[in-house]
Structure formats: structure tokens, C-alpha cells
Scaffold this motif. Sequence first.
Motif, PDB file in Angstrom:
ATOM      1  N   ASN A  61      32.209  46.454  87.623  1.00 41.24           N
ATOM      2  CA  ASN A  61      31.532  46.582  88.907  1.00 41.24           C
ATOM      3  C   ASN A  61      31.455  45.282  89.690  1.00 41.24           C
ATOM      4  O   ASN A  61      30.904  45.247  90.789  1.00 41.24           O
ATOM      5  CB  ASN A  61      30.144  47.166  88.673  1.00 41.24           C
ATOM      6  CG  ASN A  61      30.239  48.560  88.104  1.00 41.24           C
ATOM      7  OD1 ASN A  61      30.633  49.476  88.796  1.00 41.24           O
ATOM      8  ND2 ASN A  61      29.923  48.708  86.816  1.00 41.24           N
ATOM      9  N   GLU A  64      37.954  43.698  90.569  1.00 32.19           N
ATOM     10  CA  GLU A  64      38.985  44.723  90.686  1.00 32.19           C
ATOM     11  C   GLU A  64      40.360  44.091  90.651  1.00 32.19           C
ATOM     12  O   GLU A  64      40.526  42.918  91.013  1.00 32.19           O
ATOM     13  CB  GLU A  64      38.844  45.487  92.003  1.00 32.19           C
ATOM     14  CG  GLU A  64      37.536  46.215  92.193  1.00 32.19           C
ATOM     15  CD  GLU A  64      37.489  46.919  93.530  1.00 32.19           C
ATOM     16  OE1 GLU A  64      37.323  48.140  93.535  1.00 32.19           O
ATOM     17  OE2 GLU A  64      37.628  46.238  94.572  1.00 32.19           O
ATOM     18  N   ILE A 101      40.258  43.595 103.435  1.00 32.12           N
ATOM     19  CA  ILE A 101      39.435  43.430 102.238  1.00 32.12           C
ATOM     20  C   ILE A 101      39.095  41.953 102.091  1.00 32.12           C
ATOM     21  O   ILE A 101      39.933  41.077 102.337  1.00 32.12           O
ATOM     22  CB  ILE A 101      40.163  43.925 100.969  1.00 32.12           C
ATOM     23  CG1 ILE A 101      40.418  45.432 101.060  1.00 32.12           C
ATOM     24  CG2 ILE A 101      39.346  43.611  99.716  1.00 32.12           C
ATOM     25  CD1 ILE A 101      41.136  45.996  99.852  1.00 32.12           C
ATOM     26  N   THR A 104      33.833  38.656  97.753  1.00 35.06           N
ATOM     27  CA  THR A 104      32.396  38.825  98.023  1.00 35.06           C
ATOM     28  C   THR A 104      31.757  37.615  98.689  1.00 35.06           C
ATOM     29  O   THR A 104      30.622  37.691  99.148  1.00 35.06           O
ATOM     30  CB  THR A 104      31.642  39.167  96.728  1.00 35.06           C
ATOM     31  OG1 THR A 104      31.916  38.161  95.745  1.00 35.06           O
ATOM     32  CG2 THR A 104      32.075  40.521  96.184  1.00 35.06           C
ATOM     33  N   THR A 184      35.955  41.086  94.158  1.00 37.55           N
ATOM     34  CA  THR A 184      35.950  41.970  95.329  1.00 37.55           C
ATOM     35  C   THR A 184      35.197  43.263  95.053  1.00 37.55           C
ATOM     36  O   THR A 184      35.318  44.208  95.821  1.00 37.55           O
ATOM     37  CB  THR A 184      37.393  42.329  95.721  1.00 37.55           C
ATOM     38  OG1 THR A 184      38.019  43.004  94.612  1.00 37.55           O
ATOM     39  CG2 THR A 184      38.201  41.090  96.089  1.00 37.55           C
ATOM     40  N   GLY A 185      34.457  43.323  93.964  1.00 40.81           N
ATOM     41  CA  GLY A 185      33.878  44.577  93.511  1.00 40.81           C
ATOM     42  C   GLY A 185      32.717  45.075  94.345  1.00 40.81           C
ATOM     43  O   GLY A 185      32.268  44.427  95.298  1.00 40.81           O
ATOM     44  N   PRO A 186      32.170  46.239  93.976  1.00 43.34           N
ATOM     45  CA  PRO A 186      31.077  46.848  94.730  1.00 43.34           C
ATOM     46  C   PRO A 186      29.737  46.145  94.553  1.00 43.34           C
ATOM     47  O   PRO A 186      28.800  46.413  95.309  1.00 43.34           O
ATOM     48  CB  PRO A 186      31.021  48.263  94.171  1.00 43.34           C
ATOM     49  CG  PRO A 186      31.583  48.162  92.795  1.00 43.34           C
ATOM     50  CD  PRO A 186      32.643  47.108  92.883  1.00 43.34           C
ATOM     51  N   ASN A 202      27.309  45.036  97.204  1.00 37.41           N
ATOM     52  CA  ASN A 202      28.179  44.321  98.128  1.00 37.41           C
ATOM     53  C   ASN A 202      28.306  45.175  99.391  1.00 37.41           C
ATOM     54  O   ASN A 202      29.023  46.178  99.394  1.00 37.41           O
ATOM     55  CB  ASN A 202      29.551  44.099  97.484  1.00 37.41           C
ATOM     56  CG  ASN A 202      30.576  43.529  98.442  1.00 37.41           C
ATOM     57  OD1 ASN A 202      30.242  43.076  99.536  1.00 37.41           O
ATOM     58  ND2 ASN A 202      31.847  43.560  98.033  1.00 37.41           N
ATOM     59  N   TYR A 205      31.894  46.167 100.642  1.00 30.59           N
ATOM     60  CA  TYR A 205      32.851  46.723  99.684  1.00 30.59           C
ATOM     61  C   TYR A 205      33.869  47.612 100.392  1.00 30.59           C
ATOM     62  O   TYR A 205      33.540  48.303 101.360  1.00 30.59           O
ATOM     63  CB  TYR A 205      32.103  47.514  98.618  1.00 30.59           C
ATOM     64  CG  TYR A 205      33.002  48.084  97.544  1.00 30.59           C
ATOM     65  CD1 TYR A 205      33.881  47.265  96.846  1.00 30.59           C
ATOM     66  CD2 TYR A 205      32.985  49.454  97.258  1.00 30.59           C
ATOM     67  CE1 TYR A 205      34.718  47.788  95.870  1.00 30.59           C
ATOM     68  CE2 TYR A 205      33.804  49.982  96.276  1.00 30.59           C
ATOM     69  CZ  TYR A 205      34.677  49.145  95.593  1.00 30.59           C
ATOM     70  OH  TYR A 205      35.508  49.674  94.636  1.00 30.59           O
ATOM     71  N   ARG A 206      35.103  47.616  99.905  1.00 29.29           N
ATOM     72  CA  ARG A 206      36.217  48.294 100.560  1.00 29.29           C
ATOM     73  C   ARG A 206      36.001  49.803 100.716  1.00 29.29           C
ATOM     74  O   ARG A 206      36.557  50.420 101.634  1.00 29.29           O
ATOM     75  CB  ARG A 206      37.523  48.038  99.797  1.00 29.29           C
ATOM     76  CG  ARG A 206      37.527  48.548  98.361  1.00 29.29           C
ATOM     77  CD  ARG A 206      38.824  48.239  97.639  1.00 29.29           C
ATOM     78  NE  ARG A 206      38.773  48.676  96.245  1.00 29.29           N
ATOM     79  CZ  ARG A 206      39.041  49.912  95.840  1.00 29.29           C
ATOM     80  NH1 ARG A 206      39.378  50.845  96.706  1.00 29.29           N
ATOM     81  NH2 ARG A 206      38.960  50.228  94.552  1.00 29.29           N
ATOM     82  N   GLU A 207      35.228  50.423  99.838  1.00 37.09           N
ATOM     83  CA  GLU A 207      34.957  51.858  99.933  1.00 37.09           C
ATOM     84  C   GLU A 207      33.625  52.148 100.625  1.00 37.09           C
ATOM     85  O   GLU A 207      33.176  53.285 100.649  1.00 37.09           O
ATOM     86  CB  GLU A 207      34.958  52.491  98.544  1.00 37.09           C
ATOM     87  CG  GLU A 207      36.312  52.471  97.860  1.00 37.09           C
ATOM     88  CD  GLU A 207      36.290  53.160  96.504  1.00 37.09           C
ATOM     89  OE1 GLU A 207      35.175  53.434  95.985  1.00 37.09           O
ATOM     90  OE2 GLU A 207      37.379  53.436  95.967  1.00 37.09           O
ATOM     91  N   ALA A 501      30.039  52.329  91.806  1.00 38.69           N
ATOM     92  CA  ALA A 501      30.031  52.314  93.270  1.00 38.69           C
ATOM     93  C   ALA A 501      29.590  53.647  93.859  1.00 38.69           C
ATOM     94  O   ALA A 501      28.921  53.684  94.891  1.00 38.69           O
ATOM     95  CB  ALA A 501      31.410  51.939  93.806  1.00 38.69           C
TER      96      ALA A 501
END
Length: 508
Positions: A61, A64, A101, A104, A184-186, A202, A205-207, A501
Amino acid sequence: MHRRLLALLGLGFILTALFIVAGQLEDGGKKERLTYALARYPATLDPTAVTDESGAAVLLNLYEGLVRFEPGGTGIEPALARDWNVSPDARTWTFYLQEDISFTDGTPLDAAAVRDAVERQLNPETAGPYASFVYGPVTRIETKGRHTVIFHLKHPYAPFIRNLAMLPAAVVRPSPDHGLPIGTGPFVPSAIESARITLKANPAYREGPPHLKEVLFVVIPDPHERWRALAQGRVDVAENTGAALPATGPDSLVIARTPGLDLSYLAFYTNKKPFDNPAVRRAASLAVNQQAIVDYLFPDRAVPAIGPLPPGTLGHHPTLGADAYNLEEARQLLDQAGYSGEEITLITYQDRRPYNPAGGEKLAHLLVEQLAQAGFKVRVEAYPWEICKHAIHRQEGHAFVFGWVGDNGDPDNFLYTLLASAQIQTGTNAARYSNPHVDMLLGRAQQVTDEALRERLYRQAQELIAADAPWVFLNHRLETAAHHPTVKNLVVQPTGGAYLAQVRKDDQ
């Protein structure tokens, strides 16, 4: 505590604090915070320094890679890369990064950042312990524009895609203060203490931002204490409670389970009497009752193995050994093979292993009892783990109890590593098993990237291996996470831990 050295805490110091934490947990019920009970403190919080699975729940978490394992399995799905393709000769792998992206700390993630992260692992002076495994096939890495990364391999190697889903392949950048790498994680680290780790969401986060604003990991070594903390509502999730699950308890609790990436097995020296005779090996295989072993030694902690590959792995053969136990046939086959009752020495380890929480001696003595019913006369010789490995390497005894924890979730990591003829010299094929047809199938499966074709090749190889019977496949451990029904979308990974996430907590 944010430096790598401080992540490698001494066990005695940790345990001093654990029982304090176990008795002082805050209520796990706060809706936007998840309290997650771990069995042990992570050995490291640097993904490039990982050597075991102790930190998976946390690290999954924070960091990535270009790709990741799908939730609950070993299939591959996009992560930092939105897509990829492989050249016809399977030596050039091109990854196309998702755009916009950032790490963090706000630094943009682009192809140059990926190249730099990989090159640090290709450099012996900065490489982590798994770097040579993950990037061993790589000759060079190049970039094309801001969002394209190209790997050039020495030879075709289909398992490479799963190498890139491993934690040590996470794309990170060094911290300016030499602390934990930046990912880069959530979630991002908020507080790292001796027996608890706090992560915060985060928002970039990308999602999209995680449902949870905070995750608190607490360490409770005793499985009964983890279960008690869960039942009392002091934690939301408790990993690997296993046999601590009571016969009766809160009916509302949910147990998420998935087989781990490992295998416990009984192996025969195929180049030494009496197990140089395939009929004797087959008789021993028929005499072993895997379900009885699991029920007696590992209730709620393992599943019987019907082949060398864990369920959920590419090429897993669901009918390979489903009905292998047949004591009467074992007796007949042993009689026909001419076995005259000579004593067999079974080498085992004394320690507990991830795939055998009961310990090697208990397992070996249970195997002795089962084999005796077919007519085998067996004695056990047990050693500490490291000494046991040396005894097996020098072929002490006639058979041995052993196991394997997979690295990358690929069938190659089990079948080629442990059973290919070429691996006899490396020592990982300790049974000294050799079948040229199996070698051809495993070699071909390394070179083709079509997953359907690879699956067919691996199933053919397993059918030949089962007929030759160099091993008895015993069991795979169960990765579990017990949680309250208010916790939604929690899926346990075969490597341990879970992606958080998309996890949320609903109202009661």
C-alpha cells in the motif's frame, strides 16, 4: 525511525512493546481508519530490501511497480504502466506509462524515473537482495519519450512480467534525507513506531483518493490475542489467526482466505535405492494421505496439495492428484516392486516453516506412520534448518521433507527451479529428478508469452512429473484475514497482505 536501518528492528525490542500495544489498542471502529493486526513487524519498509513476506501488508500500500498481481491471484494487471507489448522473439518488452502520475512527494513519475529506479537495481553497489532475480535477464533499459520504457533481455523469458509485479520491482526514488524510499502508492507513512505503523491516504493517488483516510498496523504475535482483539472490536482486521479461530464466536466475523505461494513436499533421491525405482516412489505417493495431514497438523492453516503448483497459479492442474491416496494399491505396488523392508532414513528439519507451522519433526513422524501402513520401514533424522539443507545437499538418507516459498507467482519458479535437470547442479533440484521430455516442456514454457499455451505446457509437464513421482505434494499454507463485516472489498493476496486502496468501512 524513517531510516532503513531503523526499519530492521531487533526482535527483543519489538516484543517488549507488543504486549503494551495489544492491551492499549484504540477502538478499531472509527469509520475512516482501519486497524490491521499483523503477526510480526516488517523486516524492512524498503521494497528494494525485501527478503520475505513479513512486510507485504504494509508495503503493498506504499509502493507500486509497472504491473501488479491481480487482487487475490497471480494474474497480471496494469499499475504504473497502462499497457505493454512484447516483441516476437520475446526479448524486447515495451511498457507505456500512465500519464499524470506523481510520487507521493509530488515529483512526476516519467520514463526517466523508471529507468533510474531500475538502473539502481542493476548496479551491484546499490542493488537490493532480489535485484539479480528480478532483473537478471535484463541487458539494458532505455526510454522513448516521457512515457515509454523498453527492457532488452538476454534471452526470451516469459516469467519476466511476473518479476515486475514483485515488491522488489517497485518504482521508487531515493529520499533526500536517506529515509524510506518514496513511492507512488495509495498511502504514505505517517508514523513508524516500534510496534505500530500508521499510514495516511495519498490524495493524489492514480486511482483517486482511498476510501480510508488512515491505516494503523499493530503487531500482535499471538494468534489467539489477534483473534481476541478482533472479537472485542479493538482491531478491524487480523491476519493469519489460523488455528486460533474458535469453534464458536461472533457469527458476524468474515474470514478471507487464499492459498499461499508455497508448497510442502516429501522428496525422494531418485538416483539412490530404493527410490531409484519409480514403482517404489509411486507406492509411497499412494500411501500418503494429504487431507489427513492437513486436518491433524494444520487445521484452518493449509490446504492439501494435488500438484506442485498452488491453486490460482497459472498452470495449476485441478485434477492431477485429487484421488491419489490409495493404501491398498500402494501395498500391491510396493510388493510388486520387490521392496524387502530395508530401513529408510527420512531427513527433516526441526524448525517451523511458512508452509509447515507445525514443524518438520511432527510432519515427518506423521509421514512415517502413514508409510508404515503400506509396508515401508522408516526412521527420522531431524536437523536445524541450515544443517538440514546441507544434509540434503550431500544426499544423506533416502528421502527428505522440504518445501518452497515462491518468489514471483510464476509456474517456472516452482517447476523449472525445482525439477528441471539443469537445476541438479545448482542444488534446487535436490531429488536429482531428470526427465528430458519435462525439460523440453519447461524450457518451451519459459520462452513463449502466450499464457494459454504456457498453461498447456505446464499441465503436460505436471502429468509427466506426477507419473514419475519424484515428490509427494503435501500442502500449501492458507493466507487468511479475519475482519468485521463493516470492512468491505478486502481480498487477501497469495503473497500476504491486501490492497487497501478500495477497502472501505460501512456503518454497522
